[in-house]
Design a protein around this motif. Structure first.
Motif, PDB file in Angstrom:
ATOM      1  N   PRO A  83       2.320  -3.612 -27.632  1.00  0.00           N
ATOM      2  CA  PRO A  83       3.698  -3.122 -27.693  1.00  0.00           C
ATOM      3  C   PRO A  83       3.731  -1.653 -28.103  1.00  0.00           C
ATOM      4  O   PRO A  83       2.811  -1.161 -28.774  1.00  0.00           O
ATOM      5  N   GLU A  84       4.777  -0.970 -27.695  1.00  0.00           N
ATOM      6  CA  GLU A  84       4.876   0.474 -27.918  1.00  0.00           C
ATOM      7  C   GLU A  84       4.776   0.836 -29.400  1.00  0.00           C
ATOM      8  O   GLU A  84       4.216   1.873 -29.757  1.00  0.00           O
ATOM      9  N   GLN A  85       5.288  -0.016 -30.270  1.00  0.00           N
ATOM     10  CA  GLN A  85       5.307   0.315 -31.704  1.00  0.00           C
ATOM     11  C   GLN A  85       3.960   0.115 -32.382  1.00  0.00           C
ATOM     12  O   GLN A  85       3.755   0.572 -33.510  1.00  0.00           O
ATOM     13  N   ALA A  86       3.035  -0.590 -31.731  1.00  0.00           N
ATOM     14  CA  ALA A  86       1.776  -0.944 -32.386  1.00  0.00           C
ATOM     15  C   ALA A  86       0.896   0.279 -32.613  1.00  0.00           C
ATOM     16  O   ALA A  86       0.825   1.190 -31.779  1.00  0.00           O
ATOM     17  N   LEU A  87       0.204   0.285 -33.734  1.00  0.00           N
ATOM     18  CA  LEU A  87      -0.825   1.278 -34.007  1.00  0.00           C
ATOM     19  C   LEU A  87      -2.150   0.744 -33.471  1.00  0.00           C
ATOM     20  O   LEU A  87      -2.369  -0.461 -33.428  1.00  0.00           O
ATOM     21  N   LEU A  88      -3.036   1.668 -33.078  1.00  0.00           N
ATOM     22  CA  LEU A  88      -4.283   1.259 -32.439  1.00  0.00           C
ATOM     23  C   LEU A  88      -5.472   1.942 -33.099  1.00  0.00           C
ATOM     24  O   LEU A  88      -5.457   3.152 -33.336  1.00  0.00           O
ATOM     25  N   VAL A  89      -6.500   1.153 -33.361  1.00  0.00           N
ATOM     26  CA  VAL A  89      -7.775   1.670 -33.840  1.00  0.00           C
ATOM     27  C   VAL A  89      -8.840   1.190 -32.875  1.00  0.00           C
ATOM     28  O   VAL A  89      -8.974  -0.015 -32.642  1.00  0.00           O
ATOM     29  N   GLY A  90      -9.587   2.115 -32.286  1.00  0.00           N
ATOM     30  CA  GLY A  90     -10.639   1.766 -31.347  1.00  0.00           C
ATOM     31  C   GLY A  90     -11.996   2.223 -31.836  1.00  0.00           C
ATOM     32  O   GLY A  90     -12.103   3.005 -32.789  1.00  0.00           O
ATOM     33  N   SER A  91     -13.034   1.729 -31.183  1.00  0.00           N
ATOM     34  CA  SER A  91     -14.414   2.105 -31.515  1.00  0.00           C
ATOM     35  C   SER A  91     -14.708   1.911 -33.001  1.00  0.00           C
ATOM     36  O   SER A  91     -15.354   2.736 -33.639  1.00  0.00           O
ATOM     37  N   HIS A  92     -14.188   0.811 -33.558  1.00  0.00           N
ATOM     38  CA  HIS A  92     -14.386   0.434 -34.961  1.00  0.00           C
ATOM     39  C   HIS A  92     -13.788   1.438 -35.943  1.00  0.00           C
ATOM     40  O   HIS A  92     -14.064   1.368 -37.138  1.00  0.00           O
ATOM     41  N   GLY A  93     -13.004   2.385 -35.455  1.00  0.00           N
ATOM     42  CA  GLY A  93     -12.399   3.377 -36.345  1.00  0.00           C
ATOM     43  C   GLY A  93     -12.676   4.808 -35.945  1.00  0.00           C
ATOM     44  O   GLY A  93     -12.079   5.733 -36.500  1.00  0.00           O
ATOM     45  N   ALA A  94     -13.567   5.016 -34.989  1.00  0.00           N
ATOM     46  CA  ALA A  94     -13.843   6.371 -34.529  1.00  0.00           C
ATOM     47  C   ALA A  94     -12.654   6.959 -33.763  1.00  0.00           C
ATOM     48  O   ALA A  94     -12.469   8.180 -33.725  1.00  0.00           O
ATOM     49  N   GLU A  95     -11.846   6.081 -33.140  1.00  0.00           N
ATOM     50  CA  GLU A  95     -10.656   6.513 -32.418  1.00  0.00           C
ATOM     51  C   GLU A  95      -9.432   5.881 -33.069  1.00  0.00           C
ATOM     52  O   GLU A  95      -9.435   4.688 -33.359  1.00  0.00           O
ATOM     53  N   VAL A  96      -8.401   6.683 -33.263  1.00  0.00           N
ATOM     54  CA  VAL A  96      -7.193   6.196 -33.923  1.00  0.00           C
ATOM     55  C   VAL A  96      -5.969   6.730 -33.197  1.00  0.00           C
ATOM     56  O   VAL A  96      -5.913   7.914 -32.840  1.00  0.00           O
ATOM     57  N   TRP A  97      -4.996   5.854 -32.968  1.00  0.00           N
ATOM     58  CA  TRP A  97      -3.713   6.269 -32.395  1.00  0.00           C
ATOM     59  C   TRP A  97      -2.611   5.791 -33.322  1.00  0.00           C
ATOM     60  O   TRP A  97      -2.373   4.594 -33.472  1.00  0.00           O
ATOM     61  N   LEU A  98      -1.939   6.755 -33.964  1.00  0.00           N
ATOM     62  CA  LEU A  98      -0.861   6.460 -34.891  1.00  0.00           C
ATOM     63  C   LEU A  98       0.486   6.912 -34.348  1.00  0.00           C
ATOM     64  O   LEU A  98       1.478   6.905 -35.074  1.00  0.00           O
ATOM     65  N   GLY A  99       0.491   7.311 -33.090  1.00  0.00           N
ATOM     66  CA  GLY A  99       1.717   7.795 -32.470  1.00  0.00           C
ATOM     67  C   GLY A  99       1.414   8.947 -31.538  1.00  0.00           C
ATOM     68  O   GLY A  99       0.255   9.376 -31.397  1.00  0.00           O
ATOM     69  N   PRO A 100       2.431   9.472 -30.867  1.00  0.00           N
ATOM     70  CA  PRO A 100       2.222  10.512 -29.852  1.00  0.00           C
ATOM     71  C   PRO A 100       1.543  11.776 -30.373  1.00  0.00           C
ATOM     72  O   PRO A 100       0.918  12.493 -29.603  1.00  0.00           O
TER      73      PRO A 100
END
Length: 265
Positions: A83-100
């Protein structure tokens, strides 16, 4: 309620309790947790009921939903459709998306060179051992051996380990039928601590299935809820037998959270 959907009474009590916290962080691993494990990573999809409950939680007041995965962010978005509101952490934490406004991952020259060496070592092993597969990530490279014969898998893992261990700037981690080399030191415990801080969460519920999720369970505080999905030793307080039991937990949490009203300021 079916046997598959039945929830351990202790877990039910913990979910109902945590639903009354002021600011709730709902952090979920994806593969083996939101989605059953599959032979080809690109074929993974969240169980519809789990995805629906997760999306419902993401839209509730005082609640943050996050996916915390070993997948690269691009892969996580493609298979999870969060969902659009969700925060995302990828690569065990090497990549982070907290918003635009979240900055993208950038490697320095030393990290780029280390990653090139790591990719070369995994490619060499994959070329020599049928059934093994190389996956590139922005900060790492993964040896997948789920579809390889046992002897080929063991040989490939040994060769990659020997090539990487002791090399500066390379960090190894193992998961279910994967061996990953990263040039960024990160784990899900660090990721949960970061998410707790940026969301100002007063409690966290985290579910995961793999050995890499143990860092996350170890980072939980008193009053948090950790859920191990599937078999294997774990420090998590609660356990589900398979991802198919997770939707009932998320549905219970979403329903209880929807009834919750924040305390007056």
């Amino acid at each position: 309620m079916t046997a598959e959907a039945a929830i351990d009474p202790r877990l039910e009590d913990a979910v109902l309790r945590i639903a009354r916290t002021d600011r709730l962080l709902v952090a979920m691993d994806f593969d083996g947790t939101m989605s059953p494990l599959v032979s080809r990573a690109q074929d993974a999809r969240p169980l519809p009921a789990a995805a629906a409950a997760f999306a419902a939680l993401a839209g509730l007041e005082g609640t943050t939903a996050a996916l915390v995965s070993g997948r690269a962010l691009a892969s996580l978005r493609a298979v999870a459709a969060p969902p659009e509101q969700a925060l995302l952490v990828g690569s065990h934490g090497a990549e982070v998306w907290l918003g635009p406004d979240s900055p993208g991952l950038e490697l320095d020259n030393e990290q780029e060179l280390a990653l090139q060496r790591a990719v070369a070592s995994v490619q060499k092993a994959v070329d020599a051992h049928p059934g093994t597969v190389l996956e590139r990530k922005p900060a790492g490279v993964v040896l997948h051996y789920r579809q390889a014969a046992a002897q080929a898998a063991a040989a490939a893992v040994a060769e990659v380990r020997q090539a990487a261990e002791g090399q500066p700037g390379l960090f190894l981690s193992e998961g279910k039928m994967v061996l990953e080399i990263s040039v960024v030191r990160a784990d899900k415990g660090q990721s949960l601590a970061m998410l707790r801080g940026v969301t100002r969460a007063t409690a966290v519920i985290f579910a995961g299935d793999d050995v890499t999720d143990e860092h996350g369970f170890s980072a939980l505080h008193h009053g948090d809820v950790g859920i191990k999905v599937g078999p294997g030793d774990s420090s998590a307080r609660f356990r589900l037998e398979s991802p198919r039991q997770l939707p009932a937990v998320l549905e219970l949490l979403a329903a209880a959270r929807a009834r919750w009203k924040p305390a007056p300021a």
